[in-house]
Design an enzyme around this catalytic site. Sequence first.
Site, mmCIF file in Angstrom:
data_model
loop_
_atom_site.group_PDB
_atom_site.id
_atom_site.type_symbol
_atom_site.label_atom_id
_atom_site.label_comp_id
_atom_site.label_asym_id
_atom_site.label_seq_id
_atom_site.Cartn_x
_atom_site.Cartn_y
_atom_site.Cartn_z
ATOM 1 N N TYR A 149 0.835 -1.202 0.160
ATOM 2 C CA TYR A 149 -0.308 -0.064 -0.049
ATOM 3 C C TYR A 149 0.800 1.200 0.008
ATOM 4 O O TYR A 149 0.292 2.218 -0.393
ATOM 5 C CB TYR A 149 -1.000 0.028 1.087
ATOM 6 C CG TYR A 149 -2.133 -1.020 1.002
ATOM 7 C CD1 TYR A 149 -2.970 -0.888 0.081
ATOM 8 C CD2 TYR A 149 -1.753 -2.243 1.466
ATOM 9 C CE1 TYR A 149 -3.998 -1.931 -0.018
ATOM 10 C CE2 TYR A 149 -2.701 -3.436 1.408
ATOM 11 C CZ TYR A 149 -3.657 -3.301 0.526
ATOM 12 O OH TYR A 149 -4.556 -4.148 0.387
ATOM 13 N N TYR A 168 -10.101 -3.972 10.456
ATOM 14 C CA TYR A 168 -11.167 -3.363 9.560
ATOM 15 C C TYR A 168 -10.841 -3.705 8.027
ATOM 16 O O TYR A 168 -9.724 -4.058 7.649
ATOM 17 C CB TYR A 168 -11.753 -1.954 9.921
ATOM 18 C CG TYR A 168 -10.871 -1.000 9.572
ATOM 19 C CD1 TYR A 168 -10.787 -0.294 8.197
ATOM 20 C CD2 TYR A 168 -9.969 -0.490 10.575
ATOM 21 C CE1 TYR A 168 -9.803 0.685 7.819
ATOM 22 C CE2 TYR A 168 -9.114 0.712 10.424
ATOM 23 C CZ TYR A 168 -9.182 1.181 8.950
ATOM 24 O OH TYR A 168 -8.308 2.334 8.774
#
Length: 432
Positions: free
Chosen positions: A151, A432
Amino acid sequence: MAPLDAQTVPLDPGAGGVLAAAGLRYRTVDIATSDFVPFIKAANRGFLGEEPNDEQIEGSRERLAGRRLTGIFDATSAEPATPIATVDSWVTDLSLPGRRTIPMWAISGVTVSPTHRRKGVARAMLEGELRAAAGAGIALAGLTVTEATIYGRFGFAPAVSAADWVIDTRRARWVGPAAPGRVHAVDRERLRSELASVHDRARLARPGDVPGWTGLWRRIAGLAPGNDDRKVRGVIYVDESGATRGAMAYTIGEEPADFTRHDLAIAMLVTESEDAYRSLWRFALEHDLVSTVRAPLRSVDEPLRWMIEDQRAATVTVSDHGWLRILDVPAVLTARAYSAPLSLALGITDDLGFAHGVWHLDVDDDGHGTAEPIDAVPDLTMTVRELGSVLLGGVRPATLRAAGRMQGSADAVTALDRSFASVDTPYLSIWY
């Protein structure tokens, strides 16, 4: 003001164009239709999970309710109705220093089929998520990651670390103070309710934390459809006034060679008072027939370290956990509170353009900040990744400068260090 519904945010046309040129279709998936079944099967497959049964699929509908589900489809594949890549996203509050919040574009469920790796699918999909969020006026995005090397290329950076604890209870011995109030065992339904309530009240004091959701609390409490785990146990701490101030979900596993030695694994321990924190940890460490307590995803600054006699009885492993990606520099820097006055020009490099520029950050004596673009030589320069890392106060600018990740004078870095420091330790208590 009601939070933005991510399902109303249109897909990015730029990403759609790139994928269409590769012969792929980019579209949202309606959770209420039969399209959801191949979507969740593809997502499970991407995380190396088993094929979900009907009950588990319905549980996933509950877990993902309210999110924007996006799939990428290849009409030439053997299963054209099954996406070859998935992502789900929603808008949630992120806690900031000063016990403030800001809306964040949360990203989860990112998968790409091994049959379509290294074809630019992930890049198009993730850049599309960022452009969609920015176009909707969301100032930053966030995610938790399974593969930490993916990322950074999109401007994300670790901003919150987490610690996994393994404690030998025979050596630890509790030396912390006693607390008033009582610890009570509760059934799993009440455990679910208390975990959700205490977490929601406590999260503002944890920069980097986000609200939970119904499916999360049901899973932690062992009540998720298709994953009913009757091994889950629950206790709560009730203060002298009768109010619940803490809750803990845990399981106990037996050592095969010795039934007197068990592992107690804490799935979640959440508290909103010091007394609750002390009482629930003491309950875990002094539990009968337990020789080891395991507690993943804890704060990097646990007071527990100072409540056990032998700190070496605890093995603590720290790793990155919460990653942030700033999209709107003035909005993000204005949203948090600061610990010291500051006046600096920050030069930010952003290959995707969202945060690129020189920004003047001015913080007054009360800790209120304003930021605006400025045509000037910056006092400090960095990429958008470094700005994301220091945003919550969990990473020191001086550390990044020493690592060659931030350039500028020692005085400017010291001033940034003082101002960005957070009284509350950054802590993200969930995945999450």
